[in-house]
Design a protein around this motif. Structure first.
Motif, PDB file in Angstrom:
ATOM      1  N   LEU A 196       0.827  -1.211   0.000  1.00 48.96           N
ATOM      2  CA  LEU A 196       0.000   0.000   0.000  1.00 48.96           C
ATOM      3  C   LEU A 196       0.863   1.264   0.000  1.00 48.96           C
ATOM      4  CD1 LEU A 196      -2.772  -1.064   2.560  1.00 48.96           C
ATOM      5  CD2 LEU A 196      -2.893  -1.078   0.069  1.00 48.96           C
ATOM      6  N   LEU A 197       1.932   1.246   0.793  1.00 45.11           N
ATOM      7  CA  LEU A 197       2.829   2.400   0.822  1.00 45.11           C
ATOM      8  C   LEU A 197       3.533   2.586  -0.519  1.00 45.11           C
ATOM      9  CD1 LEU A 197       4.380   1.908   4.386  1.00 45.11           C
ATOM     10  CD2 LEU A 197       2.572   3.498   3.704  1.00 45.11           C
ATOM     11  N   TRP A 198       3.920   1.486  -1.144  1.00 50.49           N
ATOM     12  CA  TRP A 198       4.556   1.560  -2.464  1.00 50.49           C
ATOM     13  C   TRP A 198       3.562   2.087  -3.500  1.00 50.49           C
ATOM     14  CZ3 TRP A 198       8.608   2.090  -5.215  1.00 50.49           C
ATOM     15  CH2 TRP A 198       8.660   1.680  -6.543  1.00 50.49           C
ATOM     16  N   MET A 199       2.320   1.659  -3.430  1.00 50.56           N
ATOM     17  CA  MET A 199       1.291   2.152  -4.337  1.00 50.56           C
ATOM     18  C   MET A 199       1.130   3.659  -4.200  1.00 50.56           C
ATOM     19  SD  MET A 199      -2.723   1.001  -4.494  1.00 50.56           S
ATOM     20  CE  MET A 199      -3.019   1.567  -2.798  1.00 50.56           C
ATOM     21  N   LEU A 200       1.086   4.153  -2.972  1.00 49.71           N
ATOM     22  CA  LEU A 200       0.966   5.594  -2.743  1.00 49.71           C
ATOM     23  C   LEU A 200       2.176   6.339  -3.262  1.00 49.71           C
ATOM     24  CD1 LEU A 200      -0.499   8.009  -1.466  1.00 49.71           C
ATOM     25  CD2 LEU A 200       0.608   7.434   0.703  1.00 49.71           C
TER      26      LEU A 200
ATOM     27  N   PRO B 193      14.197   0.953  -8.659  1.00 49.24           N
ATOM     28  CA  PRO B 193      13.109   1.923  -8.500  1.00 49.24           C
ATOM     29  C   PRO B 193      13.249   2.690  -7.191  1.00 49.24           C
ATOM     30  CG  PRO B 193      12.331  -0.305  -8.058  1.00 49.24           C
ATOM     31  CD  PRO B 193      13.729  -0.433  -8.591  1.00 49.24           C
ATOM     32  N   PRO B 194      12.958   3.968  -7.210  1.00 45.35           N
ATOM     33  CA  PRO B 194      13.052   4.753  -5.962  1.00 45.35           C
ATOM     34  C   PRO B 194      11.949   4.362  -4.990  1.00 45.35           C
ATOM     35  CG  PRO B 194      12.112   6.077  -7.729  1.00 45.35           C
ATOM     36  CD  PRO B 194      12.553   4.785  -8.361  1.00 45.35           C
ATOM     37  N   LEU B 195      12.277   4.413  -3.709  1.00 44.30           N
ATOM     38  CA  LEU B 195      11.280   4.097  -2.690  1.00 44.30           C
ATOM     39  C   LEU B 195      10.289   5.235  -2.485  1.00 44.30           C
ATOM     40  CD1 LEU B 195      13.527   2.337  -0.007  1.00 44.30           C
ATOM     41  CD2 LEU B 195      12.076   1.278  -1.755  1.00 44.30           C
ATOM     42  N   TRP B 196      10.707   6.456  -2.802  1.00 48.67           N
ATOM     43  CA  TRP B 196       9.834   7.625  -2.636  1.00 48.67           C
ATOM     44  C   TRP B 196      10.157   8.623  -3.729  1.00 48.67           C
ATOM     45  CZ3 TRP B 196       5.504   8.157  -0.132  1.00 48.67           C
ATOM     46  CH2 TRP B 196       4.962   9.426   0.046  1.00 48.67           C
ATOM     47  N   PRO B 197       9.182   9.306  -4.283  1.00 43.34           N
ATOM     48  CA  PRO B 197       9.460  10.247  -5.383  1.00 43.34           C
ATOM     49  C   PRO B 197      10.363  11.386  -4.938  1.00 43.34           C
ATOM     50  CG  PRO B 197       7.211  10.509  -4.562  1.00 43.34           C
ATOM     51  CD  PRO B 197       7.753   9.266  -3.929  1.00 43.34           C
TER      52      PRO B 197
ATOM     53  N   VAL C 109       4.334   5.470  -5.669  1.00 43.10           N
ATOM     54  CA  VAL C 109       4.382   5.475  -7.136  1.00 43.10           C
ATOM     55  C   VAL C 109       3.353   6.441  -7.707  1.00 43.10           C
ATOM     56  CG1 VAL C 109       4.049   4.056  -9.193  1.00 43.10           C
ATOM     57  CG2 VAL C 109       5.303   3.140  -7.242  1.00 43.10           C
ATOM     58  N   SER C 110       2.197   6.556  -7.055  1.00 49.54           N
ATOM     59  CA  SER C 110       1.164   7.460  -7.574  1.00 49.54           C
ATOM     60  C   SER C 110       1.593   8.917  -7.527  1.00 49.54           C
ATOM     61  CB  SER C 110      -0.130   7.281  -6.773  1.00 49.54           C
ATOM     62  OG  SER C 110       0.003   7.805  -5.452  1.00 49.54           O
ATOM     63  N   LEU C 111       2.590   9.225  -6.714  1.00 47.66           N
ATOM     64  CA  LEU C 111       3.079  10.602  -6.582  1.00 47.66           C
ATOM     65  C   LEU C 111       4.329  10.867  -7.408  1.00 47.66           C
ATOM     66  CD1 LEU C 111       2.639  11.026  -2.713  1.00 47.66           C
ATOM     67  CD2 LEU C 111       1.116  11.852  -4.515  1.00 47.66           C
ATOM     68  N   MET C 112       4.767   9.873  -8.202  1.00 43.28           N
ATOM     69  CA  MET C 112       5.989  10.014  -9.000  1.00 43.28           C
ATOM     70  C   MET C 112       5.708  10.641 -10.353  1.00 43.28           C
ATOM     71  SD  MET C 112       7.985   6.408  -8.286  1.00 43.28           S
ATOM     72  CE  MET C 112       8.483   5.931  -6.621  1.00 43.28           C
ATOM     73  N   GLN C 113       6.771  11.179 -10.954  1.00 42.74           N
ATOM     74  CA  GLN C 113       6.684  11.685 -12.307  1.00 42.74           C
ATOM     75  C   GLN C 113       6.545  10.522 -13.281  1.00 42.74           C
ATOM     76  OE1 GLN C 113       6.604  14.865 -13.038  1.00 42.74           O
ATOM     77  NE2 GLN C 113       7.210  15.781 -11.075  1.00 42.74           N
ATOM     78  N   PRO C 114       5.943  10.727 -14.469  1.00 39.07           N
ATOM     79  CA  PRO C 114       5.804   9.640 -15.437  1.00 39.07           C
ATOM     80  C   PRO C 114       7.141   8.985 -15.766  1.00 39.07           C
ATOM     81  CG  PRO C 114       4.465  11.517 -16.094  1.00 39.07           C
ATOM     82  CD  PRO C 114       5.298  11.979 -14.925  1.00 39.07           C
ATOM     83  N   GLY C 115       7.176   7.670 -15.697  1.00 39.89           N
ATOM     84  CA  GLY C 115       8.378   6.915 -16.017  1.00 39.89           C
ATOM     85  C   GLY C 115       9.332   6.706 -14.871  1.00 39.89           C
TER      86      GLY C 115
END
Length: 275
Positions: A27-31, A46-50, A33-39
């Motif tokens: 769930l935390l990963w889903m949140l 992969p980054p853990l946080w945007p 990724v939803s806040l990351m820039q496209p791509g």
């Protein structure tokens, strides 16, 4: 002894925290990724946080793809399903627990036996029946499976068994009808199980994907899970956009469950030792 007890408590707490983190990690990963820039989510590693959180994915969903309309569709279907389920299930459960009629036990045993039958088996016959009735591609057709859930009838019946028969008989002697008894005596006592059942039906209908996909053909009638699946076919590589849609789908029911979880657990445990 004290040291061993403290060590065991610390070990158990640490184990529980590890399990909770394991459950919350997706769930935390889903949140995130939803806040990351496209791509950005496709990078390796992969980054853990945007690095620069943004709400652009959510804006795209609501402005360009009308996800708000599908959320309202899901809210409408789930609310109606919950209200109609309580309307049908509560009197049925009360009748199986407190009323005497021919074949009561046999009918109830048949219903309980039907719990082991997968729901997918009945989807095709139900679809054909609704098609003959002209209810396909309508919210009425989407609501039919939730009208009289067997599990809900079982839960209400088990709780009603704990209501003293003397109380109901006294009301009957005073001239109260079954409707009055159900509304003024039984319903107030059923509050924990009603909240549990309402939450159970709301969450189930909100998250339901298979049946709305089968019965709803008009895209304007899509519920949120169906709309998100249709959107994913066009944007299969847009991980950030899809994760934003998953957050929109998950967050409302997650907040609702956390707010009512105490009543949910109380209702599940209530009546568990009654025959």
């Amino acid at each position: 002894m004290i040291r061993r007890h403290d060590i065991a408590r610390i070990a158990f707490t640490g184990f529980a925290a590890a399990v909770a983190l394991l459950v919350l990690a997706p769930l935390l990963w889903m949140l995130a990724v939803s806040l990351m820039q496209p791509g950005q989510a496709a990078q390796f590693p992969p980054p853990l946080w945007p690095a620069h959180p943004t709400l652009d994915n959510y804006r795209t969903l609501f402005r360009e793809y009308g996800i708000g309309r599908y959320a309202l569709n899901s809210l409408l279907v789930s609310t109606l399903a919950t209200g109609l389920a309580l309307l049908f299930v509560v009197p049925a459960g009360y009748a199986f627990a407190k009323l005497r009629f021919r074949g009561r036990d046999a009918v109830f045993q048949t219903l309980v036996a039907a719990l082991v039958v997968p729901g997918q088996i009945g989807m095709l016959p139900l679809f054909l029946e609704l098609k003959a009735m002209g209810l396909v591609n309508s919210y009425a057709g989407a609501l039919v499976p939730w009208l009289a859930g067997i599990f809900g009838i079982f839960m209400v019946r088990q709780f009603c068994l704990g209501i003293p028969n003397e109380m109901i008989e006294a009301a009957r002697i005073d001239g109260a009808g079954e409707g009055v008894i159900l509304g003024r005596i039984v319903m107030p006592a059923l509050k924990p199980i009603l909240i549990t059942l309402a939450l159970f039906v709301f969450l189930g209908s909100w998250n339901d994907f298979m049946w709305p996909l089968i019965v709803l053909a008009d895209q304007d009638l899509y519920t949120l899970p169906v709309a998100l699946a249709a959107l994913s076919r066009e944007h299969v590589q847009d991980n950030e956009l899809m994760m934003a849609g998953s957050v929109v789908t998950t967050l409302p029911v997650l907040v609702l469950f956390l707010a009512l979880q105490r009543y949910y657990l109380d209702g599940l445990l209530a009546g568990s030792v009654k025959g």
